[in-house]
Motif scaffolding. Structure first.
Motif, PDB file in Angstrom:
ATOM      1  N   GLU A  40     -28.153   2.409  -8.323  1.00 13.14           N
ATOM      2  CA  GLU A  40     -28.923   1.430  -7.664  1.00 13.14           C
ATOM      3  C   GLU A  40     -29.328   1.475  -6.206  1.00 13.14           C
ATOM      4  N   ILE A  41     -28.344   1.768  -5.354  1.00 11.66           N
ATOM      5  CA  ILE A  41     -28.361   1.981  -3.926  1.00 11.66           C
ATOM      6  C   ILE A  41     -29.559   3.182  -3.856  1.00 11.66           C
ATOM      7  N   PHE A  42     -29.453   3.906  -4.571  1.00 12.60           N
ATOM      8  CA  PHE A  42     -30.369   5.075  -4.344  1.00 12.60           C
ATOM      9  C   PHE A  42     -31.622   5.020  -5.001  1.00 12.60           C
ATOM     10  N   GLY A  43     -31.982   3.835  -5.444  1.00 12.90           N
ATOM     11  CA  GLY A  43     -33.354   3.513  -6.390  1.00 12.90           C
ATOM     12  C   GLY A  43     -33.306   4.161  -7.603  1.00 12.90           C
ATOM     13  N   LEU A  44     -32.146   4.269  -8.370  1.00  8.05           N
ATOM     14  CA  LEU A  44     -32.290   4.740  -9.772  1.00  8.05           C
ATOM     15  C   LEU A  44     -32.055   3.611 -10.819  1.00  8.05           C
ATOM     16  N   SER A  45     -32.492   3.857 -11.975  1.00 11.03           N
ATOM     17  CA  SER A  45     -32.271   3.138 -13.159  1.00 11.03           C
ATOM     18  C   SER A  45     -30.545   3.290 -13.293  1.00 11.03           C
ATOM     19  N   ARG A  46     -30.149   2.641 -14.268  1.00  6.32           N
ATOM     20  CA  ARG A  46     -28.805   2.636 -14.655  1.00  6.32           C
ATOM     21  C   ARG A  46     -28.542   3.787 -15.492  1.00  6.32           C
ATOM     22  N   SER A  47     -29.698   4.097 -16.526  1.00  8.21           N
ATOM     23  CA  SER A  47     -29.556   5.068 -17.423  1.00  8.21           C
ATOM     24  C   SER A  47     -29.675   6.461 -16.898  1.00  8.21           C
ATOM     25  N   SER A  48     -30.578   6.381 -15.585  1.00  8.96           N
ATOM     26  CA  SER A  48     -30.836   7.633 -14.984  1.00  8.96           C
ATOM     27  C   SER A  48     -29.750   8.140 -14.056  1.00  8.96           C
ATOM     28  N   ALA A  49     -28.921   6.918 -13.489  1.00 11.04           N
ATOM     29  CA  ALA A  49     -27.728   7.406 -12.736  1.00 11.04           C
ATOM     30  C   ALA A  49     -26.628   7.964 -13.644  1.00 11.04           C
ATOM     31  N   TYR A  50     -26.563   7.608 -14.870  1.00 11.79           N
ATOM     32  CA  TYR A  50     -25.545   7.952 -15.742  1.00 11.79           C
ATOM     33  C   TYR A  50     -25.896   9.511 -16.339  1.00 11.79           C
ATOM     34  N   ASP A  51     -27.315   9.636 -16.657  1.00 11.67           N
ATOM     35  CA  ASP A  51     -27.672  10.838 -16.964  1.00 11.67           C
ATOM     36  C   ASP A  51     -27.545  11.755 -15.824  1.00 11.67           C
ATOM     37  N   MET A  52     -27.845  11.476 -14.569  1.00 12.16           N
ATOM     38  CA  MET A  52     -27.450  12.449 -13.524  1.00 12.16           C
ATOM     39  C   MET A  52     -26.015  12.652 -13.129  1.00 12.16           C
ATOM     40  N   ALA A  53     -25.250  11.620 -13.314  1.00 14.05           N
ATOM     41  CA  ALA A  53     -23.805  12.013 -13.163  1.00 14.05           C
ATOM     42  C   ALA A  53     -23.222  12.899 -14.284  1.00 14.05           C
ATOM     43  N   MET A  72     -31.410  -5.866  -1.543  1.00 13.64           N
ATOM     44  CA  MET A  72     -31.647  -4.874  -0.459  1.00 13.64           C
ATOM     45  C   MET A  72     -30.141  -4.329  -0.178  1.00 13.64           C
ATOM     46  N   TRP A  73     -29.916  -3.086  -0.107  1.00 13.11           N
ATOM     47  CA  TRP A  73     -28.621  -2.717   0.253  1.00 13.11           C
ATOM     48  C   TRP A  73     -28.746  -2.170   1.635  1.00 13.11           C
ATOM     49  N   THR A  74     -27.766  -2.827   2.335  1.00 11.38           N
ATOM     50  CA  THR A  74     -27.484  -2.570   3.891  1.00 11.38           C
ATOM     51  C   THR A  74     -26.245  -1.691   3.977  1.00 11.38           C
ATOM     52  N   LEU A  75     -25.915  -1.005   4.988  1.00 13.22           N
ATOM     53  CA  LEU A  75     -24.948  -0.287   5.074  1.00 13.22           C
ATOM     54  C   LEU A  75     -23.634  -1.474   5.103  1.00 13.22           C
ATOM     55  N   GLU A  76     -23.754  -2.448   5.676  1.00 12.20           N
ATOM     56  CA  GLU A  76     -22.668  -3.428   5.822  1.00 12.20           C
ATOM     57  C   GLU A  76     -22.473  -3.828   4.242  1.00 12.20           C
ATOM     58  N   ARG A  77     -23.278  -4.008   3.437  1.00 11.67           N
ATOM     59  CA  ARG A  77     -23.159  -4.439   1.845  1.00 11.67           C
ATOM     60  C   ARG A  77     -22.646  -3.355   1.184  1.00 11.67           C
ATOM     61  N   ILE A  78     -22.977  -2.124   1.327  1.00 11.99           N
ATOM     62  CA  ILE A  78     -22.252  -0.927   0.865  1.00 11.99           C
ATOM     63  C   ILE A  78     -20.861  -0.805   1.343  1.00 11.99           C
ATOM     64  N   ARG A  79     -20.487  -0.756   2.424  1.00 11.48           N
ATOM     65  CA  ARG A  79     -19.316  -0.756   3.061  1.00 11.48           C
ATOM     66  C   ARG A  79     -18.263  -1.923   2.409  1.00 11.48           C
ATOM     67  N   ALA A  80     -18.990  -3.054   1.964  1.00  8.82           N
ATOM     68  CA  ALA A  80     -18.150  -3.999   1.442  1.00  8.82           C
ATOM     69  C   ALA A  80     -17.850  -3.864  -0.044  1.00  8.82           C
ATOM     70  N   LEU A  81     -18.196  -2.810  -0.604  1.00 10.60           N
ATOM     71  CA  LEU A  81     -18.040  -2.395  -2.203  1.00 10.60           C
ATOM     72  C   LEU A  81     -16.603  -1.708  -2.312  1.00 10.60           C
ATOM     73  N   GLY A  82     -15.775  -1.319  -0.953  1.00  9.69           N
ATOM     74  CA  GLY A  82     -14.529  -0.865  -0.879  1.00  9.69           C
ATOM     75  C   GLY A  82     -14.525   0.585  -1.219  1.00  9.69           C
ATOM     76  N   ALA A  83     -13.637   1.203  -1.377  1.00  9.71           N
ATOM     77  CA  ALA A  83     -13.351   2.553  -1.303  1.00  9.71           C
ATOM     78  C   ALA A  83     -14.256   3.419  -2.552  1.00  9.71           C
ATOM     79  N   VAL A  84     -14.346   2.901  -3.751  1.00  4.57           N
ATOM     80  CA  VAL A  84     -15.210   3.663  -4.653  1.00  4.57           C
ATOM     81  C   VAL A  84     -16.196   2.396  -5.393  1.00  4.57           C
ATOM     82  N   THR A  85     -16.998   2.979  -6.051  1.00  5.35           N
ATOM     83  CA  THR A  85     -17.765   2.010  -6.859  1.00  5.35           C
ATOM     84  C   THR A  85     -18.149   2.679  -8.047  1.00  5.35           C
TER      85      THR A  85
END
Length: 72
Positions: A21-34, A1-14
């Motif tokens: 994953e944060i938006f509920g997408l599969s890895r391949s879908s995320a790269y396709d959309m990117a 489960m992604w919380t705002l605190e956990r997301i902030r802990a990622l640093g400046a970029v991810t």
């Protein structure tokens, strides 16, 4: 489960896979959309890698829809 605190802990970029994953997408879908420019946040290409601003992710997750009427 992604919380705002956990997301902030990622640093400046991810990476795109984590952003997806944060938006509920599969890895391949995320790269396709990117690659298509349809990920809900801007994607920065650094060499052969894609990076996503954590601030942008938080902004999208905490945004309110200004066109929606307030609850009654």
């Amino acid at each position: 489960m992604w919380t705002l605190e956990r997301i902030r802990a990622l640093g400046a970029v991810t990476d795109v896979a984590t952003a997806g994953e944060i938006f509920g997408l599969s890895r391949s879908s995320a790269y396709d959309m990117a690659q298509a420019g349809t990920l809900p946040v801007p994607v920065i290409k650094v060499g052969s890698r894609y990076r996503v601003s954590v601030t942008a992710i938080i902004a999208v997750l905490t945004a309110t829809d200004a066109t929606r009427p307030p609850p009654t």
